[in-house]
Design an enzyme around this catalytic site. Structure first.
Site, PDB file in Angstrom:
ATOM      1  N   LYS B  96      63.396   3.337  -8.595  1.00  0.00           N
ATOM      2  CA  LYS B  96      62.761   2.181  -7.800  1.00  0.00           C
ATOM      3  C   LYS B  96      63.800   1.279  -7.180  1.00  0.00           C
ATOM      4  CE  LYS B  96      59.549  -1.621  -7.779  1.00  0.00           C
ATOM      5  NZ  LYS B  96      58.249  -2.232  -8.404  1.00  0.00           N
ATOM      6  N   GLY B 157      54.178 -10.113  -8.066  1.00  0.00           N
ATOM      7  CA  GLY B 157      53.282 -11.017  -8.948  1.00  0.00           C
ATOM      8  C   GLY B 157      52.346 -12.291  -8.474  1.00  0.00           C
ATOM      9  N   ALA B 184      53.474  -3.751  -5.309  1.00  0.00           N
ATOM     10  CA  ALA B 184      53.476  -5.171  -5.649  1.00  0.00           C
ATOM     11  C   ALA B 184      52.414  -6.011  -4.761  1.00  0.00           C
ATOM     12  CB  ALA B 184      54.859  -5.772  -5.278  1.00  0.00           C
ATOM     13  N   GLY B 185      52.027  -7.120  -5.344  1.00  0.00           N
ATOM     14  CA  GLY B 185      51.200  -8.111  -4.695  1.00  0.00           C
ATOM     15  C   GLY B 185      49.699  -8.007  -4.964  1.00  0.00           C
ATOM     16  N   ASN B 206      51.368  -3.986 -11.494  1.00  0.00           N
ATOM     17  CA  ASN B 206      51.785  -4.255 -12.944  1.00  0.00           C
ATOM     18  C   ASN B 206      51.086  -5.455 -13.413  1.00  0.00           C
ATOM     19  OD1 ASN B 206      54.812  -4.263 -14.732  1.00  0.00           O
ATOM     20  ND2 ASN B 206      52.777  -4.863 -15.621  1.00  0.00           N
ATOM     21  N   THR B 207      51.420  -6.531 -12.787  1.00  0.00           N
ATOM     22  CA  THR B 207      50.857  -7.865 -13.332  1.00  0.00           C
ATOM     23  C   THR B 207      49.470  -8.036 -13.112  1.00  0.00           C
ATOM     24  OG1 THR B 207      52.832  -8.901 -12.378  1.00  0.00           O
ATOM     25  CG2 THR B 207      51.138 -10.573 -13.198  1.00  0.00           C
TER      26      THR B 207
END
Lengths: 65, 257
Positions: B96, B157, B184-185, B206-207
């Site tokens: 990645k 994040g 992401a996001g 992830n977050t």
């Protein structure tokens, strides 16, 4: 000789990457290495000599996103 | 489902491994959500620490595909070196690719990204570039040899969701055959469903899971939303219209005054 290991100054006897890893106490830990920003594969650590002023990076698997 | 460099994923759910309250919760989130890809990183290891060995052993037990990242790299050369170290450690040619261009937004540096992608493809890597919705940049990445694109939903994040749906729709329409992952996001599962409904092939986050009050439940919620969005695409949604159209037949309605 003085080198930098993961950003910290270290005084260590000259030698190959393999020798320096052993002296630092990494043993058989699964790590990857780079010297002065250039990747040094495990297969080339014996033949890669470190000299004074070199910057050695030692990394291992970690959590990531 | 589209393949990623020839690999079919059991589920289109890629999940990060950082920021969980504990390794046990991380493992449980993977098992219960059936996420099929785990993103990982490489970081400095002290002598005798052996943290990497323990972590790697846990990830291997999850029996998922591993996607190492170059998170935190701000130049092409740094990202290329990191990718090579990751390939040796994780024994995969998947990477990645992150080349960050801006500290606050963690926005990809498009120039460094293309440069690093070109070098890594030439070296045999299967590159998953973390990119924006920019169509021209996407084209350059494909020219560089990338066979997958990972456009952001929002900055890493933030949990803001798909902040530029128009741009993402355009990107999807421009390259209908390229496997694309929204990376992401994302903050809540409905945003993942939306990404899948827009025709994206997988979602990476992830977050949103790791920082939820109950990460395992949130991972399951995302898995269901991703599955729902994927099913919706297969079901061929109706075409939206501006004017109302009665769903109940008018014929046969009682004439009442």
């Amino acid at each position: 000789m003085k080198i930098t290991v993961n950003g910290d100054p270290v005084e260590i006897e000259a030698g190959s990457v393999t020798a320096v890893l052993a002296k630092l106490g990494y043993g058989d830990t699964k790590v990857a290495t780079a010297v002065n920003g250039v990747f040094v594969p495990a297969s080339q650590r014996d033949d890669t000599a470190l000299v004074a002023g070199d910057a050695l990076e030692i990394v291992a698997p970690r959590q990531g996103g | 489902m589209r393949q990623f460099y020839g690999t079919s994923l059991a589920t289109p759910f890629m999940l990060g491994t950082a920021q969980y309250p504990s390794p046990a919760i991380l493992a449980d989130a993977f098992r219960q959500s059936a996420a099929s890809v785990a993103t990982v990183s490489v970081r400095r290891e002290s002598a005798g620490e052996r943290a990497g060995t323990a972590f790697w052993s846990m990830i291997r037990d999850l029996d998922v595909h591993v996607l190492p990242n170059t998170a935190g790299c701000h130049s092409a050369s740094e990202a290329v070196t990191t990718a090579k170290m990751a390939r040796e450690l994780f024994e995969t040619d998947w990477i990645k690719l992150e080349v960050i261009g801006h500290t606050d937004s963690l926005q990809p540096d498009p120039f460094g990204l293309v440069d690093a992608a070109r070098q890594l493809v030439a070296d045999g890597f299967k590159v998953f570039p973390y990119t924006t919705e920019d169509v021209v940049l996407a084209d350059r990445l494909l020219d560089a040899g990338c066979e997958v694109l990972m456009p952001w939903g929002a900055p890493i994040g933030t949990g803001l969701g798909l902040i530029n749906p128009y741009g993402l729709r355009s990107l999807r329409a421009q390259f209908p055959d390229v496997p694309m992952v929204i990376d992401a996001g994302l903050g809540v599962p409905s945003q993942a469903a939306q990404a899948m409904e827009m025709g994206f092939d997988a979602v990476l986050l992830n977050t949103a899971v790791a920082k939820a009050g109950d990460p395992v439940m949130m991972a399951v919620a995302f898995a269901r939303a991703i599955e729902a969005g994927q099913a919706a695409v297969r079901a061929d949604p109706m075409t939206p219209r501006d004017m109302a159209a009665p769903s109940t037949p008018l014929i046969g309605k009682a004439f009442l005054t």
